[in-house]
Scaffold this motif. Structure first.
Motif, short mmCIF file in Angstrom:
data_model
loop_
_atom_site.label_atom_id
_atom_site.label_comp_id
_atom_site.label_asym_id
_atom_site.label_seq_id
_atom_site.Cartn_x
_atom_site.Cartn_y
_atom_site.Cartn_z
N SER A 122 5.59 11.92 1.98
CA SER A 122 3.66 11.68 1.63
C SER A 122 4.58 9.73 1.36
O SER A 122 5.87 9.77 0.38
CB SER A 122 2.98 11.35 0.93
N VAL A 123 4.48 9.04 2.20
CA VAL A 123 5.57 8.15 1.84
C VAL A 123 4.11 6.95 2.02
O VAL A 123 3.22 6.76 3.42
CB VAL A 123 6.40 7.39 3.08
N ILE A 124 3.83 6.72 0.99
CA ILE A 124 2.71 5.61 -0.01
C ILE A 124 3.18 4.09 0.40
O ILE A 124 4.30 3.46 -0.54
CB ILE A 124 2.33 5.61 -0.79
N ASN A 125 2.45 2.84 1.77
CA ASN A 125 2.63 1.93 1.51
C ASN A 125 1.60 1.15 0.37
O ASN A 125 0.55 1.08 0.73
CB ASN A 125 2.77 1.00 1.90
N ASP A 126 2.40 1.11 -0.81
CA ASP A 126 2.07 0.33 -2.70
C ASP A 126 2.00 -1.51 -2.17
O ASP A 126 1.50 -2.30 -3.70
CB ASP A 126 2.79 0.45 -3.40
N ALA A 182 9.29 0.08 9.11
CA ALA A 182 10.32 0.16 7.79
C ALA A 182 9.62 1.55 7.42
O ALA A 182 10.27 2.49 7.17
CB ALA A 182 9.97 -0.73 6.61
N HIS A 183 8.39 1.71 7.43
CA HIS A 183 7.43 2.83 7.05
C HIS A 183 7.96 3.78 7.64
O HIS A 183 8.36 4.87 6.92
CB HIS A 183 5.31 2.25 7.25
N ILE A 184 7.59 3.83 8.91
CA ILE A 184 7.61 4.95 10.02
C ILE A 184 9.16 4.84 10.16
O ILE A 184 9.83 6.46 10.21
CB ILE A 184 8.04 3.97 11.35
#
Length: 92
Positions: free
Chosen positions: A24-28, A6-8
């Motif tokens: 910037s996509v940050i996985n929290d 999902a991030h990619i």
């Protein structure tokens, strides 16, 4: 930390839709482990910071809608929570 599917996919969709000058996509998700919406996938909560000329002269609400539209079914289906900060070049 290794990026999940999902991030990619979110990064690819946002790059294609907005040609951002900064993304910037940050996985929290780890911060929300065990909370509502944590499905155990490790990809339930994200924060996006994106800068694009396409946001120039566009309201904050419209920018949020643009980002959500570009992400298709990811928000609300595969990702439980998404925080979005969308700015135009020169904004802070």
């Amino acid at each position: 930390m290794k990026k999940g599917p999902a991030h990619i996919e979110m990064e690819m969709l946002l790059e294609a839709a907005f040609e951002p000058s900064r993304l910037s996509v940050i996985n929290d998700s780890a911060r929300h482990h065990g909370h509502s919406g944590d499905d155990g996938s490790g990809e339930s909560h994200f924060a996006i910071e994106i800068e694009s000329a396409l946001f120039t002269g566009v309201s904050r609400l419209t920018r949020q809608r643009m980002v959500n539209k570009a992400l298709g079914d990811i928000p609300g289906t595969r990702v439980h929570a998404l925080a979005i900060k969308a700015i135009a070049p020169g904004e802070v």
